[in-house]
Design an enzyme around this catalytic site. Structure first.
Site, PDB file in Angstrom:
ATOM      1  N   ARG A 298      44.320  -0.656  -7.862  1.00  0.00           N
ATOM      2  CA  ARG A 298      44.815  -1.655  -6.969  1.00  0.00           C
ATOM      3  C   ARG A 298      44.779  -2.873  -7.594  1.00  0.00           C
ATOM      4  NH1 ARG A 298      41.719   2.175  -4.661  1.00  0.00           N
ATOM      5  NH2 ARG A 298      39.613   1.263  -4.890  1.00  0.00           N
TER       6      ARG A 298
ATOM      7  N   ASP B 278      32.390  10.887  -1.560  1.00  0.00           N
ATOM      8  CA  ASP B 278      32.975   9.592  -1.565  1.00  0.00           C
ATOM      9  C   ASP B 278      34.237   9.325  -0.808  1.00  0.00           C
ATOM     10  OD1 ASP B 278      30.898   9.129  -3.011  1.00  0.00           O
ATOM     11  OD2 ASP B 278      31.969   8.291  -4.936  1.00  0.00           O
TER      12      ASP B 278
ATOM     13  N   GLU C  49      62.212   3.163 -31.012  1.00  0.00           N
ATOM     14  CA  GLU C  49      63.093   2.565 -32.165  1.00  0.00           C
ATOM     15  C   GLU C  49      64.567   2.167 -31.802  1.00  0.00           C
ATOM     16  OE1 GLU C  49      61.259   5.258 -31.895  1.00  0.00           O
ATOM     17  OE2 GLU C  49      60.680   6.083 -33.801  1.00  0.00           O
TER      18      GLU C  49
HETATM   19  N1  LIG Z   1      28.674   6.054 -10.791  1.00  0.00           N
HETATM   20  C1  LIG Z   1      29.932   6.694 -11.261  1.00  0.00           C
HETATM   21  O1  LIG Z   1      30.630   6.137 -12.050  1.00  0.00           O
HETATM   22  C2  LIG Z   1      30.422   7.968 -10.329  1.00  0.00           C
HETATM   23  C3  LIG Z   1      31.609   8.295 -10.374  1.00  0.00           C
HETATM   24  C4  LIG Z   1      31.934   9.439  -9.644  1.00  0.00           C
HETATM   25  C5  LIG Z   1      31.199  10.000  -8.785  1.00  0.00           C
HETATM   26  N2  LIG Z   1      29.953   9.491  -8.600  1.00  0.00           N
HETATM   27  C6  LIG Z   1      29.012   9.968  -7.677  1.00  0.00           C
HETATM   28  O2  LIG Z   1      28.813  11.344  -8.178  1.00  0.00           O
HETATM   29  C7  LIG Z   1      28.521  12.270  -6.962  1.00  0.00           C
HETATM   30  C8  LIG Z   1      28.952  13.643  -6.946  1.00  0.00           C
HETATM   31  O3  LIG Z   1      28.637  13.872  -8.145  1.00  0.00           O
HETATM   32  P1  LIG Z   1      28.702  15.509  -8.423  1.00  0.00           P
HETATM   33  O4  LIG Z   1      28.017  15.864  -9.632  1.00  0.00           O
HETATM   34  O5  LIG Z   1      28.197  16.282  -7.146  1.00  0.00           O
HETATM   35  O6  LIG Z   1      30.272  15.777  -8.293  1.00  0.00           O
HETATM   36  P2  LIG Z   1      31.473  15.941  -9.272  1.00  0.00           P
HETATM   37  O7  LIG Z   1      31.473  16.270 -10.646  1.00  0.00           O
HETATM   38  O8  LIG Z   1      32.755  15.018  -8.693  1.00  0.00           O
HETATM   39  O9  LIG Z   1      31.724  17.480  -8.655  1.00  0.00           O
HETATM   40  C9  LIG Z   1      31.223  18.512  -9.047  1.00  0.00           C
HETATM   41  C10 LIG Z   1      31.965  19.838  -8.325  1.00  0.00           C
HETATM   42  O10 LIG Z   1      33.156  19.897  -9.162  1.00  0.00           O
HETATM   43  C11 LIG Z   1      33.390  21.278  -9.248  1.00  0.00           C
HETATM   44  N3  LIG Z   1      33.465  21.875 -10.576  1.00  0.00           N
HETATM   45  C12 LIG Z   1      34.622  22.677 -10.560  1.00  0.00           C
HETATM   46  N4  LIG Z   1      34.499  22.945 -11.905  1.00  0.00           N
HETATM   47  C13 LIG Z   1      33.518  22.252 -12.609  1.00  0.00           C
HETATM   48  C14 LIG Z   1      32.916  22.536 -13.905  1.00  0.00           C
HETATM   49  N5  LIG Z   1      33.527  22.882 -14.927  1.00  0.00           N
HETATM   50  N6  LIG Z   1      31.891  21.619 -13.996  1.00  0.00           N
HETATM   51  C15 LIG Z   1      31.232  21.057 -13.020  1.00  0.00           C
HETATM   52  N7  LIG Z   1      31.644  20.873 -11.687  1.00  0.00           N
HETATM   53  C16 LIG Z   1      32.905  21.570 -11.633  1.00  0.00           C
HETATM   54  C17 LIG Z   1      31.929  22.028  -8.229  1.00  0.00           C
HETATM   55  O11 LIG Z   1      32.494  22.349  -6.834  1.00  0.00           O
HETATM   56  P3  LIG Z   1      31.819  23.580  -5.974  1.00  0.00           P
HETATM   57  O12 LIG Z   1      30.655  22.748  -5.667  1.00  0.00           O
HETATM   58  O13 LIG Z   1      33.025  23.262  -4.907  1.00  0.00           O
HETATM   59  O14 LIG Z   1      31.944  24.595  -6.754  1.00  0.00           O
HETATM   60  C18 LIG Z   1      30.842  21.122  -8.589  1.00  0.00           C
HETATM   61  O15 LIG Z   1      30.009  21.095  -7.497  1.00  0.00           O
HETATM   62  C19 LIG Z   1      28.967  11.292  -5.767  1.00  0.00           C
HETATM   63  O16 LIG Z   1      28.030  10.825  -4.780  1.00  0.00           O
HETATM   64  C20 LIG Z   1      29.428  10.006  -6.134  1.00  0.00           C
HETATM   65  O17 LIG Z   1      29.319   8.925  -5.632  1.00  0.00           O
HETATM   66  C21 LIG Z   1      29.679   8.293  -9.453  1.00  0.00           C
END
Ligand SMILES: NC(=O)c1ccc[n+]([C@@H]2O[C@H](COP(=O)([O-])OP(=O)(O)OC[C@H]3O[C@@H](n4cnc5c(N)ncnc54)[C@H](OP(=O)(O)O)[C@@H]3O)[C@@H](O)[C@H]2O)c1
Length: 368
Positions: A204, A197, A48
């Site tokens: 970017r 990843d 404003e």
């Molecule tokens: N297509 C897409 O849009 C996209 C986007 C992002 C990632 N990805 C893919 O997703 C894959 C990773 O998936 P992800 O499910 O393993 O990883 P994530 O969701 O990135 O991470 C999961 C980790 O986060 C931690 N965490 C802490 N608090 C949490 C909570 N409240 N709830 C859930 N997790 C919590 C835990 O770590 P700790 O194990 O240390 O306890 C858990 O193992 C990768 O391969 C990536 O390429 C895809």
């Protein structure tokens, strides 16, 4: 008001901890737009006083359109209502009242007391979504939460794992994703995505590199490696690591190396052996974050969905090419239920981005 909303949209991702507001001074008799203001980066000056300063004496007797009720309290800056009164506008049209208890209708009351005509609720729904980060920060102590999902034609989420992100969608969709980053105050991934990843998580887009939001990692049982890309670049774009106290204590050397690299570490409380998302939200709000983009991965999406902490979902889905076996995209309703359990989502927009589709879904009804 449409013009004021457009001005407000320009400041998304830069105005935190304040809401991005748009203000327009116009001559109702001629339709002439006299000035336009947007909340400045860092949240000050507000929209404003910028609009009144730009209009000068031409504001006298004219109308101001503003996307949020002008503030009436003395904060870091004088109250906006006083700037509006001093400018001599005769009518103020607001899209919505400010739920901040320091304002909450007092701004409009003050204008009315001074004889300014006030109209409320013009394009209120649109303004409330634009200002949602501020609204839920004040009413629920959390940022606005947007989940970004990229899935294949059949709704699956291919896993990375080679130390670089696996791109599911094409360039136009990815550019759109970077625009979402520019409009967020912080971007969040889980420790799993960092492990698989090793992403950059920066914006970017040409000319918008300076709009990269704070990068936040939520860790559970293990901290990200101090050699990861995020840690190596945290002096250019900040990196905050949120983890339970026991994990930070158990990994003392890694925690110190991450701090030495320039990362900030925050303790979050746990429930059932997992970081508790309201505690993460509290930490983010305490640091002034109003808009959070959750990029994943699937474990994190699911946790946010189960906690009901989702305002909007941006679903990017690649379309099947002619050579694919089925030639069919799965209906998003088929797989979203398992990726995001417990959410009542309504699609509000769907568009083509080159070879991909982007669907915007909102968790209905908004509680505020
Ligand atoms: N297509 C897409 O849009 C996209 C986007 C992002 C990632 N990805 C893919 O997703 C894959 C990773 O998936 P992800 O499910 O393993 O990883 P994530 O969701 O990135 O991470 C999961 C980790 O986060 C931690 N965490 C802490 N608090 C949490 C909570 N409240 N709830 C859930 N997790 C919590 C835990 O770590 P700790 O194990 O240390 O306890 C858990 O193992 C990768 O391969 C990536 O390429 C895809």
């Amino acid at each position: 008001m449409q013009l004021a909303l457009r001005a407000a949209r320009l400041g998304l991702g830069t105005a935190a901890p304040n809401p991005s507001v748009g203000a327009v001074i116009a001559d109702e008799a001629t339709g002439e737009v006299i000035s336009v203001g947007t909340t400045a980066p860092g949240g000050r000056p507000h929209a404003e006083p910028q609009a009144t300063a730009a209009a000068g004496a031409s504001a006298r007797g004219k109308t101001m359109y503003v996307t949020l009720e002008p503030c009436s309290h003395v904060g870091h800056t004088p109250p906006c209502v006083e700037a509006v009164l001093a400018a001599g506008v005769s009518r103020v049209v607001v899209a919505q009242e400010d739920p901040d208890p320091r304002v909450a209708g007092r701004g409009l009351d003050r204008l009315r007391q001074e004889g300014v005509a006030v109209t409320r609720g013009v394009l209120g729904d649109e303004a409330r979504w634009l200002t949602r980060g501020h609204i839920v920060r004040v009413t629920e102590r959390r940022p606005m939460i947007q989940l970004k999902l990229a899935v294949g034609p059949d709704g699956t989420v291919p896993r990375g794992g080679s130390g670089t992100p696996l791109f599911v969608t094409g360039e136009i969709a990815r550019a759109h994703g970077h625009m979402l980053r520019a409009r967020a105050d912080a971007i969040l991934v889980g420790a799993g995505t960092v492990r698989d990843d090793d992403p950059d998580l920066t914006c970017r887009l040409p000319g918008l590199a300076g709009r990269s939001p704070v990068r936040v990692v939520l860790a559970g049982n293990g901290l990200p490696a101090p050699s990861c890309r995020l840690a190596r670049t945290c002096r250019q774009v900040p990196v905050w690591i949120m983890a339970p106290a026991r994990t930070i204590a158990a990994e003392g050397d890694a925690a110190q190396a991450l701090r030495d690299a320039g990362c900030r570490l925050f303790e979050v409380s746990e429930v059932g052996g997992r970081p508790w998302l309201p505690s993460l939200c509290e930490a983010l709000v305490g640091e002034g974050i109003t808009r959070l983009l959750v990029e994943g991965g699937p474990s994190l999406w699911k946790s946010f969905a189960q906690a009901g902490l989702v305002d909007e979902v941006r679903l990017f889905q690649s379309r099947p090419d002619a050579a694919s076996t089925t030639g069919q995209s799965s209906d998003s309703g088929d797989f979203l239920g398992s990726l995001l359990p417990g959410l009542d989502l309504t699609a509000v927009d769907r568009r083509r981005l080159g070879p991909d589709d982007m669907t915007t879904l909102r968790h209905q009804p908004p509680r505020t």
